[in-house]
Design a protein around this motif. Structure first.
Motif, mmCIF file in Angstrom:
data_model
loop_
_atom_site.group_PDB
_atom_site.id
_atom_site.type_symbol
_atom_site.label_atom_id
_atom_site.label_comp_id
_atom_site.label_asym_id
_atom_site.label_seq_id
_atom_site.Cartn_x
_atom_site.Cartn_y
_atom_site.Cartn_z
ATOM 1 N N MET A 342 0.338 -1.499 -0.217
ATOM 2 C CA MET A 342 -0.004 0.322 0.175
ATOM 3 C C MET A 342 0.530 1.171 0.193
ATOM 4 O O MET A 342 0.779 2.318 -0.879
ATOM 5 N N GLU A 343 2.334 1.606 0.980
ATOM 6 C CA GLU A 343 2.811 2.488 0.589
ATOM 7 C C GLU A 343 3.594 2.266 -0.414
ATOM 8 O O GLU A 343 3.631 3.553 -0.451
ATOM 9 N N LEU A 344 3.853 0.895 -1.512
ATOM 10 C CA LEU A 344 4.657 1.281 -2.771
ATOM 11 C C LEU A 344 3.137 2.115 -3.964
ATOM 12 O O LEU A 344 3.958 2.733 -4.717
ATOM 13 N N LEU A 345 2.842 1.709 -3.460
ATOM 14 C CA LEU A 345 0.746 2.202 -4.290
ATOM 15 C C LEU A 345 1.617 3.778 -4.086
ATOM 16 O O LEU A 345 0.701 4.391 -5.375
ATOM 17 N N ARG A 346 0.883 3.733 -2.556
ATOM 18 C CA ARG A 346 0.680 5.622 -2.897
ATOM 19 C C ARG A 346 2.270 6.132 -3.343
ATOM 20 O O ARG A 346 2.335 7.800 -3.955
ATOM 21 N N ILE A 347 3.833 6.358 -2.707
ATOM 22 C CA ILE A 347 5.056 6.609 -3.570
ATOM 23 C C ILE A 347 4.866 6.263 -5.156
ATOM 24 O O ILE A 347 5.010 7.147 -5.877
ATOM 25 N N SER A 348 4.130 5.262 -5.690
ATOM 26 C CA SER A 348 4.272 4.792 -7.609
ATOM 27 C C SER A 348 3.249 6.097 -7.723
ATOM 28 O O SER A 348 3.665 6.196 -8.993
ATOM 29 N N ASN A 349 3.039 6.854 -7.259
ATOM 30 C CA ASN A 349 1.891 7.178 -7.711
ATOM 31 C C ASN A 349 2.159 8.965 -7.669
ATOM 32 O O ASN A 349 1.872 10.349 -8.256
ATOM 33 N N ILE A 350 3.527 9.168 -6.889
ATOM 34 C CA ILE A 350 4.516 10.718 -7.006
ATOM 35 C C ILE A 350 5.477 10.469 -7.260
ATOM 36 O O ILE A 350 5.987 10.241 -7.235
ATOM 37 N N PRO A 351 5.925 11.554 -8.516
ATOM 38 C CA PRO A 351 6.481 11.776 -9.743
ATOM 39 C C PRO A 351 7.852 12.134 -9.061
ATOM 40 O O PRO A 351 8.421 11.503 -9.218
ATOM 41 N N ALA A 352 7.655 12.941 -8.137
ATOM 42 C CA ALA A 352 9.275 12.958 -7.777
ATOM 43 C C ALA A 352 9.605 11.741 -6.334
ATOM 44 O O ALA A 352 10.700 11.638 -5.839
ATOM 45 N N GLN A 353 9.066 11.230 -6.309
ATOM 46 C CA GLN A 353 9.254 9.440 -5.340
ATOM 47 C C GLN A 353 9.562 8.940 -6.543
ATOM 48 O O GLN A 353 10.599 7.708 -5.666
ATOM 49 N N ARG A 354 9.354 8.364 -7.231
ATOM 50 C CA ARG A 354 9.623 7.563 -8.451
ATOM 51 C C ARG A 354 10.805 8.400 -8.962
ATOM 52 O O ARG A 354 11.528 8.012 -9.396
ATOM 53 N N LYS A 355 11.456 9.420 -8.566
ATOM 54 C CA LYS A 355 12.244 9.877 -9.279
ATOM 55 C C LYS A 355 13.348 9.546 -8.748
ATOM 56 O O LYS A 355 14.757 9.399 -8.572
ATOM 57 N N VAL A 356 13.822 9.585 -6.922
ATOM 58 C CA VAL A 356 13.948 8.386 -6.499
ATOM 59 C C VAL A 356 14.832 7.694 -7.207
ATOM 60 O O VAL A 356 15.986 7.188 -6.539
ATOM 61 N N PHE A 357 14.235 6.350 -7.208
ATOM 62 C CA PHE A 357 14.431 5.220 -7.961
ATOM 63 C C PHE A 357 15.069 5.891 -8.859
ATOM 64 O O PHE A 357 16.142 4.845 -9.230
ATOM 65 N N PHE A 358 14.312 6.124 -9.949
ATOM 66 C CA PHE A 358 15.189 6.033 -11.360
ATOM 67 C C PHE A 358 16.592 6.910 -11.562
ATOM 68 O O PHE A 358 17.379 6.781 -12.794
ATOM 69 N N SER A 359 17.230 7.824 -10.409
ATOM 70 C CA SER A 359 17.979 8.645 -10.409
ATOM 71 C C SER A 359 19.431 8.020 -9.726
ATOM 72 O O SER A 359 20.520 8.304 -9.955
ATOM 73 N N ASP A 360 18.627 6.560 -9.093
ATOM 74 C CA ASP A 360 20.137 6.680 -8.227
ATOM 75 C C ASP A 360 21.058 5.547 -9.585
ATOM 76 O O ASP A 360 21.237 5.032 -10.301
ATOM 77 N N ILE A 361 22.346 6.256 -9.822
ATOM 78 C CA ILE A 361 22.937 5.055 -10.405
ATOM 79 C C ILE A 361 24.160 4.566 -9.690
ATOM 80 O O ILE A 361 25.594 4.842 -10.254
ATOM 81 N N ALA A 362 24.149 3.654 -8.542
ATOM 82 C CA ALA A 362 25.126 3.692 -8.166
ATOM 83 C C ALA A 362 25.545 2.071 -8.853
ATOM 84 O O ALA A 362 24.663 1.263 -10.120
ATOM 85 N N ASN A 363 27.117 1.951 -8.601
ATOM 86 C CA ASN A 363 27.259 0.783 -9.514
ATOM 87 C C ASN A 363 26.772 -0.581 -9.201
ATOM 88 O O ASN A 363 27.032 -1.758 -9.749
ATOM 89 N N THR A 364 26.792 -0.840 -8.233
ATOM 90 C CA THR A 364 25.666 -2.170 -7.407
ATOM 91 C C THR A 364 24.437 -2.127 -8.137
ATOM 92 O O THR A 364 23.505 -1.059 -8.013
ATOM 93 N N PRO A 365 23.950 -3.340 -7.658
ATOM 94 C CA PRO A 365 21.887 -3.079 -8.600
ATOM 95 C C PRO A 365 21.603 -2.103 -7.556
ATOM 96 O O PRO A 365 21.811 -1.487 -6.876
ATOM 97 N N ASN A 366 20.833 -0.939 -8.932
ATOM 98 C CA ASN A 366 20.083 0.073 -8.466
ATOM 99 C C ASN A 366 18.996 -0.031 -7.712
ATOM 100 O O ASN A 366 18.497 -1.388 -7.557
ATOM 101 N N LEU A 367 18.499 0.688 -7.229
ATOM 102 C CA LEU A 367 17.558 1.295 -6.685
ATOM 103 C C LEU A 367 16.453 0.415 -6.918
ATOM 104 O O LEU A 367 15.493 -0.251 -6.701
ATOM 105 N N THR A 368 16.357 1.048 -8.474
ATOM 106 C CA THR A 368 15.631 0.141 -9.389
ATOM 107 C C THR A 368 15.478 -1.572 -10.021
ATOM 108 O O THR A 368 14.484 -2.161 -9.545
#
Length: 626
Positions: A342-368
């Protein structure tokens, strides 16, 4: 010369003689998260319990003032509300366990088996026992609160000074039977299942909606049952129980030392309660008990299923909000997974929260990638549950033994195991029958017996039709037969629905989790076209679509398997087929809608992905059907 005696450190003095403290191993992150969930839900439930206690005090105080007109009984009502609160807390806790840990009773193919197994199991017996405790507590508390002589526990008679008061026994017993019926009705009508929210609304509004939605239907049925019960039971007791049953029980079952206490129940006396005097008292007692019970039962569901306050969790955790949710997705508790999704559904509908997942550039497996991996692993477990075949209720662990030995099984001790089997020679008298050709037509006497049997069945059906036709010709007979057919059809519908619900719970009890996982994946995939700068989702899209297609195939397979098994239910198969088609149809549509949304958004670019032939064909068919 150096001394060989080495100085040793002195032992530390322990003045309190206390054992040394063992180092405390820190909890893993997932265990800490589940502990936060548990503590928050416990505090929320305690706030609900205090409100339920206040509600009991208000109802008891108000009802006794309206019934007796004495304000001096309010302190006693507040005191007596304590045992009522304890009994109600036991009942609510058991009902809560049906939401947090839903039972999964095995299916039965007969009406009697379904009915008995619904009530005669550990969870149902515990719930009915809690209803009995609550009923006896509230009825005796009400009789003490009224405080009149005709509702006292003992009433002295010429036979004994401590004879039980018949009026109080009748009131408590009838209220007990009423609440056992209400509890059994909730079990049989599947009213104990969890109701999870589909969208986030303020918590107070969710509680109000739960109460008002339940008051429109459930409470009206309970009120009608209470009125009918309060009017029928006094007359049934006066005419049937006191006239016949109590006499037989008194002189055949009770021991001699118990007859002075209850023997007066079977004797005609002016002290015996009349039907007209019992009915008002029973009606008031039932209404007070029902009022106390209904509101907490309906208001409890939001306290158990509404979303949690994750902002407070994030502040107390060293993990970032995104890592917190990814870690929480690894839980194996379906109840906790509901809140995480339920919390993930709430975050997935907020562009600012989704951007945190998409903008991760870690060398290890990223957040997405980590989020996708956790979601698909949970979806894979749900898919494994869909395709698994639960053991049948009638199956046993021991393998079935053949009724007759195999004639070609030759023991090694008997000699040459490659020796052909010798054919038995037919006897002289039976040679023509055994060695002759197989007859395709039965002998003449057998055919005549079969014809006679068919004619007898046809004749019986004709007579039955004539009798039913004569009964239906009269207005009373037509109404009676119509009511009987209606009750019979409702019983078959309940049997089919109950059988289907059990079959679905055995394989698809966690499907709401799968539906929310697919919805989260779909939202992230659709929004990735504009927000996924580094193209992480493109590497995961083919695996996501293949997973959704495979889940859809498992749903179709489960639906076909349950539909095939429902053919053995006879007249109840229509109710089972309707329930299975409705639930599985909604599950299949959710998968297809997710595929269509992704297909419409990505368009022809999906052709760059490579899928197995069956998966590609299914994807094409679904996208073309939109």
């Amino acid at each position: 010369m150096a001394s060989v005696v080495q100085a040793l450190p002195l032992p530390s003095l322990n003045t309190n003689n206390a054992p040394a403290k063992q180092p405390v191993t820190p909890l893993p992150p997932l265990a800490k998260i589940e502990k936060q969930y548990r503590q928050f839900l416990g505090k929320r439930y305690m706030s609900f319990a205090w409100r339920a206690g206040a509600w009991i005090s208000v109802v008891l105080s108000t009802s006794i003032v309206l019934y007796t007109g004495l304000f001096s009984k309010i302190p006693l009502a507040i005191i007596l509300s304590l045992p009522v609160f304890v009994s109600l807390a036991i009942l609510l806790r058991i009902r809560k366990s049906f939401i947090t840990q839903p039972p999964k009773p095995s299916s039965r193919d007969t009406l009697l088996g379904l009915f008995i197994s619904s009530l005669w199991n550990e969870r149902s017996i515990a719930l009915l026992f809690s209803y009995a405790i609550f009923s006896l507590t509230i009825s005796n508390s009400w009789c003490i609160l009224v405080g009149t002589d005709n509702l006292a526990l003992f009433s002295s008679t010429t036979r004994h000074k401590l004879a039980l008061n018949e009026r109080r026994v009748v009131l408590c017993a009838s209220n007990l039977a009423l609440f056992l019926i209400i509890g059994a009705r909730d079990i049989l009508n599947n009213k104990l299942k969890p109701v999870w929210p589909r969208k986030k609304i303020p918590f107070a509004q969710a509680v109000q909606n739960s109460i008002f939605n339940a008051l429109t239907f459930d409470t009206s049925n309970s009120l009608s049952l209470t009125f009918v019960w309060s009017l029928v039971v006094p007359f049934a007791y006066r005419l049937v129980l006191r006239g016949y049953v109590w006499k037989w029980v008194n002189w055949r079952i009770w021991a001699l030392f118990l007859r002075p206490f209850i023997g007066s129940f079977a004797r005609s006396s002016t002290r015996a309660p009349g039907a007209w005097s019992l009915a008002p008292q029973l009606l008031v007692l039932n209404l007070v008990a029902l009022t106390i019970l209904q509101l907490p039962v309906k208001a409890m569901i939001p306290y158990v299923t509404q979303p949690l306050n994750f902002d407070a969790f994030y502040q107390k955790s060293p993990l970032s909000p995104q890592r917190y949710l990814i870690t929480a997705l690894k839980s194996q508790n379906p109840y906790y997974l509901q809140f995480t999704l339920m919390e993930l559904l709430r975050i997935s509908n907020i562009p600012a929260q989704r951007k945190v997942f998409f903008s991760d550039i870690a060398n290890t497996p990223n957040l997405t990638t980590e989020l996708w991996q956790a979601l698909l692993l949970q979806l894979g477990q749900i898919n494994a549950q869909l395709v698994s075949i639960p053991p049948s209720a009638n199956s046993t662990a021991a393998p079935a033994r053949p009724s007759a030995p195999d004639p070609r099984s030759i023991a090694v001790k008997q000699g040459d195991i490659f020796r052909p089997i010798a054919k038995k020679q037919s006897t002289y008298g039976l040679k023509g029958v055994l060695d002759g050709p197989i007859r395709s037509v039965p002998p003449e006497p057998v055919a005549k017996v079969a014809q006679v049997g068919n004619l007898a069945l046809q004749k019986a059906e004709q007579v039955q039709g004539q009798v039913v036709g004569k009964i239906e010709a009269t207005p009373i007979g037509e109404s009676v037969l119509g009511e009987a057919r209606g009750y019979k059809q409702s019983i078959h519908d309940w049997m089919g629905k109950e059988w289907a619900i059990r079959g679905l719970n055995a394989n698809a009890s966690d499907w709401l989790l799968g539906q929310r996982i697919i919805e989260v994946v779909t939202i992230f995939a659709v929004s990735s076209i504009e927000e996924d700068t580094y193209g992480y989702v493109q590497h995961l899209l083919s695996a996501s679509l293949e997973a959704i297609v495979r889940v859809r195939s498992s749903i179709i397979s489960l639906e076909g398997r349950l539909m095939g098994q429902a053919g053995l239910l006879g007249q109840a198969r229509e109710g089972a087929a309707g329930e299975i088609g409705r639930e599985m149809g909604a599950a299949k549509n959710s998968c297809e809608n997710a595929i269509r949304r992704i297909g419409e958004k990505f368009g022809p670019s999906l052709g760059a992905f490579r899928f197995p032939p069956a998966i590609a064909q299914t994807l094409g068919d679904i996208c073309k059907s939109s």
